[in-house]
Design a protein around this motif. Structure first.
Motif, PDB file in Angstrom:
ATOM      1  N   SER A   1       1.101  -1.207  -0.372  1.00  0.00           N
ATOM      2  CA  SER A   1      -0.010   0.171   0.042  1.00  0.00           C
ATOM      3  C   SER A   1       0.761   0.993   0.041  1.00  0.00           C
TER       4      SER A   1
ATOM      5  N   ARG B   1       0.814   4.216  -2.615  1.00  0.00           N
ATOM      6  CA  ARG B   1       0.900   5.324  -2.580  1.00  0.00           C
ATOM      7  C   ARG B   1       2.020   6.480  -2.502  1.00  0.00           C
TER       8      ARG B   1
ATOM      9  N   THR C   1      -3.043   5.069  -5.784  1.00  0.00           N
ATOM     10  CA  THR C   1      -3.914   5.276  -5.557  1.00  0.00           C
ATOM     11  C   THR C   1      -5.195   6.514  -5.482  1.00  0.00           C
ATOM     12  N   VAL C   2      -5.931   6.762  -4.311  1.00  0.00           N
ATOM     13  CA  VAL C   2      -6.207   8.179  -4.927  1.00  0.00           C
ATOM     14  C   VAL C   2      -6.827   8.572  -3.217  1.00  0.00           C
ATOM     15  N   SER C   3      -7.248  10.049  -2.951  1.00  0.00           N
ATOM     16  CA  SER C   3      -7.767  10.188  -1.910  1.00  0.00           C
ATOM     17  C   SER C   3      -9.201   9.668  -1.830  1.00  0.00           C
ATOM     18  N   ALA C   4      -9.847   9.672  -0.264  1.00  0.00           N
ATOM     19  CA  ALA C   4     -10.935   8.819  -0.278  1.00  0.00           C
ATOM     20  C   ALA C   4     -12.538   9.964  -1.108  1.00  0.00           C
ATOM     21  N   ALA C   5     -12.047  11.284  -1.187  1.00  0.00           N
ATOM     22  CA  ALA C   5     -12.926  11.954  -1.416  1.00  0.00           C
ATOM     23  C   ALA C   5     -12.630  12.175  -2.526  1.00  0.00           C
ATOM     24  N   GLU C   6     -11.393  12.010  -4.006  1.00  0.00           N
ATOM     25  CA  GLU C   6     -11.572  11.125  -5.074  1.00  0.00           C
ATOM     26  C   GLU C   6     -12.196  10.602  -5.577  1.00  0.00           C
TER      27      GLU C   6
ATOM     28  N   ARG D   1     -14.849   8.721  -4.136  1.00  0.00           N
ATOM     29  CA  ARG D   1     -16.416   9.242  -3.966  1.00  0.00           C
ATOM     30  C   ARG D   1     -16.822  10.404  -5.478  1.00  0.00           C
TER      31      ARG D   1
END
Length: 96
Positions: free
Chosen positions: A70, A74, A79-84, A86
């Motif tokens: 992981s 990153r 990886t992407v942020s949780a906001a991205e 969503r």
């Protein structure tokens, strides 16, 4: 430890025990407890006993390998942020 001068004013609910340890262990405790931020040997020993009774969970080799993977993902931008995530999935905060 009967020789410990623990002047803790609030000893309600506390019981005193005597513990015999080799002098080398006592010497190590004496030099370590202040370095680790404890105010007394008793405080350090109580903390060690709590850890013994409630040990921290150990991570398996598999979980450690997954965490390492992981981290690599990153660092390489995989990886992407949780906001991205969503946003990509068409979710908003009210869907949680």
């Amino acid at each position: 430890m009967s020789t410990d001068a623990d002047d803790t004013p609030n000893t309600e609910g506390m019981e005193k025990i005597d513990v015999r340890v080799p002098s080398t262990v006592l010497d190590a405790i004496e030099s370590e407890y202040p370095r680790r931020g404890f105010s007394s040997r008793s405080e350090a020993v109580r903390d060690a006993l709590r850890d013994w009774l409630n040990p921290s969970p150990e991570l398996s080799e598999e979980i450690l390998a997954d965490l390492q993977e992981s981290r690599k993902q990153r660092e390489t931008g995989e990886t992407v942020s949780a906001a991205e995530a969503r946003e990509r999935l068409g979710l908003d905060d009210s869907d949680e």
